[in-house]
Design a protein around this motif. Structure first.
Motif, short mmCIF file in Angstrom:
data_model
loop_
_atom_site.label_atom_id
_atom_site.label_comp_id
_atom_site.label_asym_id
_atom_site.label_seq_id
_atom_site.Cartn_x
_atom_site.Cartn_y
_atom_site.Cartn_z
N ASP A 27 -27.68 76.15 -32.09
CA ASP A 27 -26.97 74.90 -31.81
C ASP A 27 -25.97 74.57 -32.91
OD1 ASP A 27 -26.29 72.39 -30.68
OD2 ASP A 27 -27.69 71.45 -32.07
N ARG A 30 -22.30 76.49 -33.52
CA ARG A 30 -21.10 76.07 -32.79
C ARG A 30 -20.47 77.20 -31.98
NH1 ARG A 30 -20.94 70.55 -32.87
NH2 ARG A 30 -21.28 69.80 -34.96
N LYS A 32 -19.94 78.14 -28.86
CA LYS A 32 -20.01 77.58 -27.52
C LYS A 32 -18.67 77.82 -26.83
CE LYS A 32 -23.35 74.32 -28.99
NZ LYS A 32 -23.74 73.06 -29.42
N LYS A 42 -20.20 72.71 -22.16
CA LYS A 42 -20.07 73.92 -22.95
C LYS A 42 -21.19 74.91 -22.61
CE LYS A 42 -17.27 71.92 -26.31
NZ LYS A 42 -16.36 71.28 -25.46
N ASP A 44 -23.65 77.85 -23.74
CA ASP A 44 -24.25 78.28 -25.00
C ASP A 44 -25.46 79.15 -24.70
OD1 ASP A 44 -26.32 76.56 -24.27
OD2 ASP A 44 -25.65 74.96 -25.57
#
Length: 173
Positions: A27, A30, A32, A42, A44
């Protein structure tokens, strides 16, 4: 479904902590990719370690790593914890959809695995459609003043959730 490492509590705690930490690192990295039709959404890879934790250590571990993602995303912007809640709902509903099929029948064939994947993705799409209809007008009232404004976006949001759910499920399997 038989979890691989649930019998020893120390292995369960260590494995859940490791995969929860992996969720937090992914997470915060970043990495994404924006969804072109709705750039505030986004893509991910957070769902992969969540599903791995479910498969390796059980439903409770999957739930714990989903909560870790909620907390991690919410710390990015403490004034706007809504995105963390939505990510939690999305990933936890995917895990729950997979869980119900695998709980009902052991995955002895590819047919049951495929059915559990479809169930997880379907649960995610339905849960997030309902959550968006109910929560967006409340938490993002400056953008979506009415339910009709949200309903117009539901097909685009559902496509996003189907693709993101497929990334999570195929990565986790």
């Amino acid at each position: 479904m038989i979890q691989l490492f649930i019998k020893r509590r120390s292995v369960f705690v260590a494995g859940t902590a490791l995969l929860g930490a992996t969720v937090a690192v992914l997470d915060w990295s970043r990495f994404k990719i924006s969804y072109p039709l709705l750039p505030f959404l986004k893509f991910d890879a957070l769902g992969i370690p969540m599903l791995l934790s479910y498969f390796l250590f059980g439903f409770l571990s999957g739930m714990i790593t989903s909560v870790v993602s909620w907390l991690s995303i919410s710390t990015h912007d403490p004034l706007f914890p809504f995105s963390g809640l939505m990510k939690f709902l999305a990933e936890f509903s995917t895990i729950t959809g997979v869980y119900f099929v695998l709980r009902a029948h052991r995955p002895t064939s590819n047919r049951w695995r495929t059915l559990s994947m479809i169930s997880g993705i379907s649960a995610r799409v339905i849960t997030m459609a309902v959550a968006n209809i109910l929560l967006l007008p409340i938490f993002m009232s400056s953008y979506y003043k009415t339910y009709a404004a949200v309903i117009v976006l539901i097909p685009l949001i559902s496509v996003f959730n189907a693709v993101q759910g497929a990334v999570s499920v195929f990565g986790g399997f």
